[in-house]
Enzyme design. Structure first.
Site, PDB file in Angstrom:
ATOM      1  N   GLU A 113       0.857  -1.190   0.000  1.00  0.00           N
ATOM      2  CA  GLU A 113       0.000   0.000   0.000  1.00  0.00           C
ATOM      3  C   GLU A 113       0.891   1.237   0.000  1.00  0.00           C
ATOM      4  O   GLU A 113       2.091   1.144   0.263  1.00  0.00           O
ATOM      5  CB  GLU A 113      -0.938  -0.003   1.215  1.00  0.00           C
ATOM      6  CG  GLU A 113      -2.083  -0.991   1.046  1.00  0.00           C
ATOM      7  CD  GLU A 113      -3.085  -1.019   2.182  1.00  0.00           C
ATOM      8  OE1 GLU A 113      -4.242  -1.292   1.919  1.00  0.00           O
ATOM      9  OE2 GLU A 113      -2.690  -0.783   3.339  1.00  0.00           O
ATOM     10  N   ARG A 376      -1.470   9.245   8.740  1.00  0.00           N
ATOM     11  CA  ARG A 376      -1.383   7.819   9.078  1.00  0.00           C
ATOM     12  C   ARG A 376      -0.906   6.986   7.892  1.00  0.00           C
ATOM     13  O   ARG A 376      -1.398   7.128   6.776  1.00  0.00           O
ATOM     14  CB  ARG A 376      -2.771   7.323   9.496  1.00  0.00           C
ATOM     15  CG  ARG A 376      -2.838   5.860   9.857  1.00  0.00           C
ATOM     16  CD  ARG A 376      -4.257   5.474  10.161  1.00  0.00           C
ATOM     17  NE  ARG A 376      -5.063   5.587   8.975  1.00  0.00           N
ATOM     18  CZ  ARG A 376      -5.476   4.558   8.238  1.00  0.00           C
ATOM     19  NH1 ARG A 376      -5.155   3.324   8.575  1.00  0.00           N
ATOM     20  NH2 ARG A 376      -6.221   4.749   7.174  1.00  0.00           N
TER      21      ARG A 376
HETATM   22  C1  SIN Z   1      -7.650   0.756   2.196  1.00  0.00           C
HETATM   23  O1  SIN Z   1      -7.991  -0.401   2.024  1.00  0.00           O
HETATM   24  O2  SIN Z   1      -7.289   1.503   1.292  1.00  0.00           O
HETATM   25  C2  SIN Z   1      -7.730   1.312   3.571  1.00  0.00           C
HETATM   26  C3  SIN Z   1      -6.549   0.917   4.343  1.00  0.00           C
HETATM   27  C4  SIN Z   1      -6.375   1.874   5.468  1.00  0.00           C
HETATM   28  O3  SIN Z   1      -7.031   2.896   5.516  1.00  0.00           O
HETATM   29  O4  SIN Z   1      -5.534   1.627   6.324  1.00  0.00           O
END
Ligand code: SIN
Length: 533
Positions: A113, A376
Site C-alpha cells: 500500500e 497515518r
Molecule cells: C484501504 O484499504 O485503502 C484502507 C486501508 C487503510 O485505511 O488503512
C-alpha cells in the site's frame, strides 16, 4: 437504573474487543455499543493490517515508513513500540481464528500500500475487517466474563468533580435505545474505544456509527485531546449516485492501479515521484486539484491492464459492488473521488492507553497515541487497535488503577419533553457536513476556516438549546457529538499556521518546524496550543 461495572468498554471494534478478550482473563467486562456488535469501522476495513511478518522485511523499515508518513509529528518511541509488538498481536489474532489470505505456497499473502517500502500488509481478500470482526466477536460471544449490550449509546462520561467528587471518570450515562431510558453505568475503568468521526464530512468511507462520540464525550469531560486538524481523506471512494459510502481500497493501487483523468491521461507522475503509490495525503490533494482544475465530478482508477481473473478473485467484494452499479473494473476504469476516512487526532493517551483523566482509558481511532502523527500510514490502524487493546488490559491487570465511583447521581430528565421538531436534527446535520466538506476539507484557507467557525458557533447554540429541552435520542446525540468534533477540527486547524501532513492550507503552504513542530493540544475551556511530548 444503576449498574456497577468493573471494566466498561464503549465501542465494539478491534480495539474494544481486543481489550475485552484480554481483560476478561482477570475481570468482568461490560461492552456497550450503539448498534449491533458488528457495526464498527473495523468491520468495513478493506486493506489490511501492516505488520513485519516477512523475514526479508524489518521493524526498522516499518518504523521508518511510519515516521516518514507522519510528517514529523509521530512519536518515535510509540511507533517503535507498536511496530515491534504488532506482529505478536497479529499472530494471536490468527490463533483466535482469524483467517488471512495465503499464497500458493501456503504463506501469508502480503500486499503493498502507499507509503510502505515493502509488501507487509496481511489481508483477508478485500474484506479484512469483516474477518477480524468475525473472529473477535465469536470469541467475545463465548466468553463468560464478557457482556455486550447492543443498541446502547453512551450519552456522557461520568466525571465526578461535577458532583463534588474527585476529578476522575467513573463510568458513563448510557441510553438504552429500545426503552429510551438513560442508565447509570459506574465503572472502575472506563475504556473509550468508540472509533472515529468520518460522518462529520459530507463524503466519507466510514459507517454511519462514526460520529465522533468518544472524542466529543472525552472533551466535554475535560480530557486532553490533540491533533484534531489532521483528518485523513482516502483518495479513492466509489463515485456513483447510488453507491453511498464505498471505499476502493488502496490495495488496488498496490497491485498496479493507475489514476487517470477523464481523457485517459495518467496524472500522478506530475504530483509525486512515487506516482500512484505516493502517501495518501499527496494522492488525495492531487485528485482534488485535478477535479477542481477540470471541473470533473471524479477521476478514474484504471485496473484494466491487470489480469481479469486475478482482479475478480483478489478484490471480490469491490468487484461485486462495482458490478452492482454496472462498472466492470476488468474492462473499464472505476470512477473515484476522495472521502473522509480516518481521524488521526483524538484523546491524548500514554503507551498503555491512559488518558489525562484518572479512570478514563482510550484505545484505537478515538485516540491520539502518537503513532500516526500528522498523517497515518495505510493499514497501521488495525494494528494500533490490537496493540493498545492488549496493553491497556495488561496495565489494568498489573496496577491498582481502578477508581471507585462514590456517590453518582442518576440521570435527571428535568423538564425535558419528547422532541416534536426532528427537523432541527436533519437540517443541522446536513448543513454541518456540507460546510465541513467545503471549508475544512482537503485544501484549507484561513478565510474558509473562519467561515466554518462562524457557522459552527451558530449551530452549536441551536443544538445546545435543543439538547437541553428534549429527551435524548440517538440522532440528537450523534448530532451533538459531530458538532463538537467539527468545532474541535476547526479550532485546531485555525491554530496551525503551516501545512503539514493532512493539514494543508493555501495561506501557509510550507512546514514551519520552529513554531509548529509538535502536537496541537486542546482541552475544554482553553484554546489549542502547540506542545511537544
Ligand atoms: C484501504 O484499504 O485503502 C484502507 C486501508 C487503510 O485505511 O488503512
Amino acid at each position: 437504573m444503576r449498574t456497577e461495572c468493573e471494566y466498561l468498554v464503549i465501542g465494539s471494534g478491534i480495539a474494544g474487543l481486543s481489550f475485552a478478550l484480554r481483560a476478561a482473563e482477570h475481570g468482568r467486562v461490560t461492552i456497550v455499543t450503539k448498534r449491533s456488535r458488528t457495526d464498527s469501522a473495523t468491520n468495513w476495513a478493506q486493506g489490511g493490517i501492516a505488520a513485519v511478518l516477512d523475514p526479508d522485511d524489518t521493524t526498522d523499515a516499518h518504523v521508518s515508513d511510519t515516521l516518514g508518513t507522519g510528517g514529523g509529528l509521530s512519536h518515535e518511541k510509540v511507533v517503535e513500540m507498536v511496530i515491534t509488538e504488532g506482529p505478536k498481536r497479529v499472530l494471536e489474532l490468527m490463533e483466535l481464528g482469524a483467517e488471512f489470505s495465503k499464497n500458493e505456497a501456503g504463506e501469508l499473502d502480503l500486499t503493498m500500500e502507499g507509503g510502505h517500502s515493502a509488501r507487509r500488509v496481511i489481508h483477508a481478500g478485500d474484506i479484512t475487517g469483516r474477518e477480524v470482526q468475525r473472529a473477535l466477536v465469536a470469541a467475545a460471544n463465548e466468553h463468560p466474563q464478557i457482556t455486550i449490550h447492543e443498541e446502547h449509546m453512551a450519552v456522557d462520561l461520568i466525571e465526578t468533580s461535577r458532583f463534588g467528587g474527585p476529578r476522575q471518570v467513573s463510568g458513563a450515562y448510557v441510553l438504552h435505545e429500545t426503552t429510551g431510558e438513560v442508565h447509570t453505568l459506574t465503572a472502575g475503568a472506563t475504556i473509550l474505544a468508540a472509533g472515529g468521526a468520518g460522518k462529520v464530512y459530507l463524503y466519507t468511507s466510514n459507517p454511519d456509527v462514526a460520529t465522533g462520540d468518544g472524542v466529543a464525550m472525552a472533551y466535554r469531560a475535560g480530557a486532553e485531546l490533540a491533533n484534531m486538524e489532521f483528518f485523513q481523506f482516502h483518495p479513492t471512494s466509489l463515485y456513483h449516485p447510488k453507491a453511498g459510502s464505498f471505499l476502493i481500497s488502496e490495495a488496488l493501487r498496490g497491485e498496479g492501479g493507475i489514476l487517470r483523468r477523464a481523457d485517459g491521461t495518467a496524472f500522478m507522475a506530475s504530483h509525486h515521484e512515487q506516482k500512484d503509490l505516493a502517501p495518501r495525503d499527496v494522492v488525495a490533494r492531487a485528485i482534488d486539484y485535478e477535479m477542481k482544475r477540470s471541473g470533473a465530478d471524479s477521476v478514474f482508477l484504471d485496473m484494466t491492464h491487470e489480469n481479469g481473473e486475478f482482479l475478480a478473485k483478489r478484490f471480490s467484494n469491490i468487484h461485486a459492488r462495482c458490478m452492482k452499479y454496472g462498472i466492470d473494473m476488468r474492462t473499464e476504469p472505476i470512477p473515484v473521488v476522495p472521502a473522509a476516512h480516518y481521524m488521526c487526532g483524538g484523546v491524548v493517551v500514554d503507551q498503555d492507553g491512559r488518558s489525562s483523566l484518572p479512570g478514563l482509558w482510550a484505545i484505537g481511532e478515538v485516540t491520539c497515541s502518537g503513532l500516526h502523527g500528522a498523517n497515518r500510514l495505510a493499514s497501521n490502524s488495525l494494528l494500533e487497535g490490537l496493540v493498545y487493546g492488549y496493553r491497556a488490559a495488561n496495565a489494568l491487570a498489573a496496577g491498582n488503577e481502578l477508581v471507585s465511583a462514590g456517590s453518582v447521581p442518576e440521570w435527571d430528565v428535568g423538564s425535558a419533553i419528547a422532541s416534536n421538531e426532528e427537523v432541527v436534527v436533519s437540517q443541522n446535520w446536513d448543513e454541518l457536513r456540507r460546510f465541513m466538506w467545503n471549508y475544512v476539507g482537503i485544501v484549507r484557507t484561513d478565510k474558509r476556516l473562519r467561515r466554518a467557525a462562524r457557522r459552527i458557533a451558530l449551530l452549536q447554540e441551536e443544538i445546545r438549546e435543543y439538547y437541553w429541552s428534549h429527551l435524548v435520542n440517538r440522532d440528537m446525540l450523534e448530532l451533538r457529538n459531530i458538532a463538537d468534533v467539527a468545532e474541535l477540527i476547526i479550532m485546531c486547524a485555525l491554530s496551525r499556521k503551516e501545512s503539514r501532513g493532512l493539514h494543508y492550507t493555501l495561506d501557509y503552504p510550507d512546514v514551519d518546524a520552529t513554531r509548529f513542530g509538535a502536537d496541537t493540544v486542546i482541552t475544554r475551556g482553553a484554546p489549542p496550543h502547540v506542545r511537544g511530548r
